[in-house]
Structures are given as structure tokens and as C-alpha cells.
Design a protein around this motif. Structure first.
Motif: not given
Length: 97
Positions: A32-36, A38-43
Motif C-alpha cells: 500500500d502507498l499509505q500503509p497503516v 509496516p507490511g500492510h498488504l491489500p489482497v
């Protein structure tokens, strides 16, 4: 089906840049460009669905399988990962964008 205003559709078709982490026929995961966190991965499914009612059941199952695999990978990665949050927003009233 694609929606020209949907960033997930643009990423799935290669029309928007993204750090792809996982890609299969029906599912894509990206940084994600604006991660909530570290490691924020939209699936997300590669086919546009306005809500769960319009999402093919098999594709929905595949999304959750991939999310499970990536959550496990995050736990074993070098990132500090004290927990995993699987979040589903189904509708504008619950902040689906």
C-alpha cells in the motif's frame, strides 16, 4: 469487469504502478502507498466487485486463502509483526473506498 475509477482495478491491469507481492489469475496483493502499518498488504480480487454480494464465491475464497498465506509469510519475515489484522470493508458506510 473493470471500473476505470477503481485503483485496485488499475493495479490489476497494470495501469497503475504498485509493488506486487502476489499475483494469480483471480487475486492480486500489493504494498500500500499509505500503509497503516509496516507490511500492510491489500489482497484484492482482480475482477471489480462493488460489494460481497457481487463477488464470485470462488474468488472470495481465493482472496482469503492468499491473505492467510501472506499473513503467515509476514510473521516469518524480518518485519516486526506482533499481530495480523484481516480487515474487510463491505460498503461505503464501513469505509470501503
Amino acid at each position: 469487469m473493470r471500473d476505470s475509477g477503481c485503483i485496485s482495478c488499475a493495479i490489476a491491469t497494470g495501469q497503475a504502478d504498485a509493488g506486487i507481492v502476489y499475483e494469480a489469475d483471480s487475486v492480486i496483493a500489493f504494498m500500500d502507498l499509505q500503509p497503516v502499518t509496516p507490511g500492510h498488504l491489500p489482497v484484492v480480487p482482480k475482477t471489480h466487485a462493488v460489494d460481497l454480494e457481487n463477488l464470485d464465491k470462488g474468488v472470495g475464497i481465493q482472496v482469503w486463502k492468499v491473505a492467510h498465506q501472506l499473513a503467515r509469510a509476514l510473521r516469518w519475515s524480518g518485519l516486526r509483526c506482533e499481530g495480523v489484522n484481516l480487515f474487510l470493508a463491505d460498503g461505503e458506510a464501513v469505509f470501503q473506498a
